[in-house]
Design a protein around this motif. Sequence first.
Motif, PDB file in Angstrom:
ATOM      1  N   LEU A 229       0.827  -1.203   0.000  1.00 31.50           N
ATOM      2  CA  LEU A 229       0.000   0.000   0.000  1.00 31.50           C
ATOM      3  C   LEU A 229       0.862   1.253   0.000  1.00 31.50           C
ATOM      4  O   LEU A 229       0.522   2.247  -0.630  1.00 31.50           O
ATOM      5  N   ALA A 230       1.983   1.219   0.705  1.00 31.78           N
ATOM      6  CA  ALA A 230       2.868   2.386   0.752  1.00 31.78           C
ATOM      7  C   ALA A 230       3.421   2.686  -0.643  1.00 31.78           C
ATOM      8  O   ALA A 230       3.571   3.844  -1.017  1.00 31.78           O
ATOM      9  N   HIS A 231       3.704   1.644  -1.429  1.00 32.94           N
ATOM     10  CA  HIS A 231       4.196   1.859  -2.796  1.00 32.94           C
ATOM     11  C   HIS A 231       3.110   2.470  -3.668  1.00 32.94           C
ATOM     12  O   HIS A 231       3.388   3.318  -4.502  1.00 32.94           O
ATOM     13  N   LYS A 232       1.848   2.053  -3.471  1.00 32.33           N
ATOM     14  CA  LYS A 232       0.763   2.579  -4.290  1.00 32.33           C
ATOM     15  C   LYS A 232       0.448   4.025  -3.931  1.00 32.33           C
ATOM     16  O   LYS A 232       0.088   4.807  -4.777  1.00 32.33           O
ATOM     17  N   VAL A 233       0.573   4.374  -2.634  1.00 31.36           N
ATOM     18  CA  VAL A 233       0.265   5.728  -2.199  1.00 31.36           C
ATOM     19  C   VAL A 233       1.434   6.659  -2.483  1.00 31.36           C
ATOM     20  O   VAL A 233       1.289   7.871  -2.461  1.00 31.36           O
ATOM     21  N   ALA A 234       2.593   6.114  -2.758  1.00 32.01           N
ATOM     22  CA  ALA A 234       3.813   6.876  -3.011  1.00 32.01           C
ATOM     23  C   ALA A 234       4.200   7.721  -1.802  1.00 32.01           C
ATOM     24  O   ALA A 234       4.596   8.854  -1.904  1.00 32.01           O
ATOM     25  N   LYS A 235       4.046   7.119  -0.615  1.00 37.55           N
ATOM     26  CA  LYS A 235       4.405   7.773   0.629  1.00 37.55           C
ATOM     27  C   LYS A 235       5.896   7.577   0.852  1.00 37.55           C
ATOM     28  O   LYS A 235       6.411   6.493   0.607  1.00 37.55           O
ATOM     29  N   PRO A 236       6.620   8.602   1.312  1.00 37.54           N
ATOM     30  CA  PRO A 236       8.043   8.409   1.525  1.00 37.54           C
ATOM     31  C   PRO A 236       8.288   7.374   2.611  1.00 37.54           C
ATOM     32  O   PRO A 236       7.672   7.425   3.674  1.00 37.54           O
ATOM     33  N   ASN A 237       9.158   6.441   2.336  1.00 36.41           N
ATOM     34  CA  ASN A 237       9.431   5.348   3.257  1.00 36.41           C
ATOM     35  C   ASN A 237      10.709   5.646   4.027  1.00 36.41           C
ATOM     36  O   ASN A 237      11.779   5.712   3.443  1.00 36.41           O
ATOM     37  N   PRO A 238      10.604   5.818   5.367  1.00 33.19           N
ATOM     38  CA  PRO A 238      11.806   6.108   6.133  1.00 33.19           C
ATOM     39  C   PRO A 238      12.687   4.873   6.310  1.00 33.19           C
ATOM     40  O   PRO A 238      13.821   4.979   6.742  1.00 33.19           O
ATOM     41  N   ASN A 239      12.162   3.706   5.988  1.00 32.80           N
ATOM     42  CA  ASN A 239      12.887   2.465   6.158  1.00 32.80           C
ATOM     43  C   ASN A 239      13.893   2.327   5.012  1.00 32.80           C
ATOM     44  O   ASN A 239      13.535   1.956   3.911  1.00 32.80           O
ATOM     45  N   LEU A 240      15.160   2.677   5.276  1.00 35.96           N
ATOM     46  CA  LEU A 240      16.182   2.722   4.229  1.00 35.96           C
ATOM     47  C   LEU A 240      17.295   1.721   4.518  1.00 35.96           C
ATOM     48  O   LEU A 240      17.619   1.453   5.673  1.00 35.96           O
ATOM     49  N   PRO A 241      17.933   1.179   3.476  1.00 33.59           N
ATOM     50  CA  PRO A 241      19.056   0.269   3.683  1.00 33.59           C
ATOM     51  C   PRO A 241      20.307   1.031   4.112  1.00 33.59           C
ATOM     52  O   PRO A 241      20.622   2.080   3.558  1.00 33.59           O
ATOM     53  N   ILE A 242      20.983   0.487   5.118  1.00 29.17           N
ATOM     54  CA  ILE A 242      22.215   1.109   5.617  1.00 29.17           C
ATOM     55  C   ILE A 242      23.191   0.014   6.026  1.00 29.17           C
ATOM     56  O   ILE A 242      22.842  -1.166   6.085  1.00 29.17           O
ATOM     57  N   LEU A 243      24.417   0.437   6.313  1.00 28.74           N
ATOM     58  CA  LEU A 243      25.384  -0.414   7.003  1.00 28.74           C
ATOM     59  C   LEU A 243      25.634   0.233   8.359  1.00 28.74           C
ATOM     60  O   LEU A 243      25.846   1.436   8.457  1.00 28.74           O
TER      61      LEU A 243
END
Length: 195
Positions: free
Chosen positions: A111-125
């Motif tokens: 649903l977040a992809h369809k709404v185009a809401k910014p996702n704070p969950n980002l890949p990091i090291l």
Amino acid sequence: MEKFLHQLQKNCISGIILLLPLVVFFMILEKVWGFFRKYGDKVSHILHLDKILGPVGSDILGGLFLILLIYFSGYLVRLSFLKKFADWVDDKLMVFLPGYEKNKKLAEEKLAHKVAKPNPNLPILLKYGEYWQPAHLIEENADGNAVVFVPAAPSKDHGQIYVVSASNIRRLPETTLGSLDESIKSLGKGILGFK
């Protein structure tokens, strides 16, 4: 022959694992649709739409009731009392329904992809002593602290949550969360190429 039987067993188990959540989803959908269709049938009979549209009238009204309920629930969830109640029900469902949390998270991601809401969950090291660990950046604040989720390989959904200094984080702007999760599933394969 033994290799064939082993492959057959593996495919059957994989098929069951794939189909089980789908069967449960469609069973729940059938119950919900039946509930709204029943009331759509009654209203259709009162408004005499069943004589005009036939049995399709109850489906149309049931679908309309369902869409209206979903739409107005979006407004109601903004009220703090109902939000707390919904969170309480959510917590209870996580206890009593195995796999609910995982499926809810997948649905929220879709649903977040369809709404185009910014996702704070980002890949990091994440710097962990002398080593770097793949992790998800959940949130940051202005004080230079960050909340990170470190998955326990090979599962991307289970792990530990840490509050760390933002200086111990290396962002991976060219890496998607999906590719990081795939790498975690395959025990780190491909992480060296992430940027």
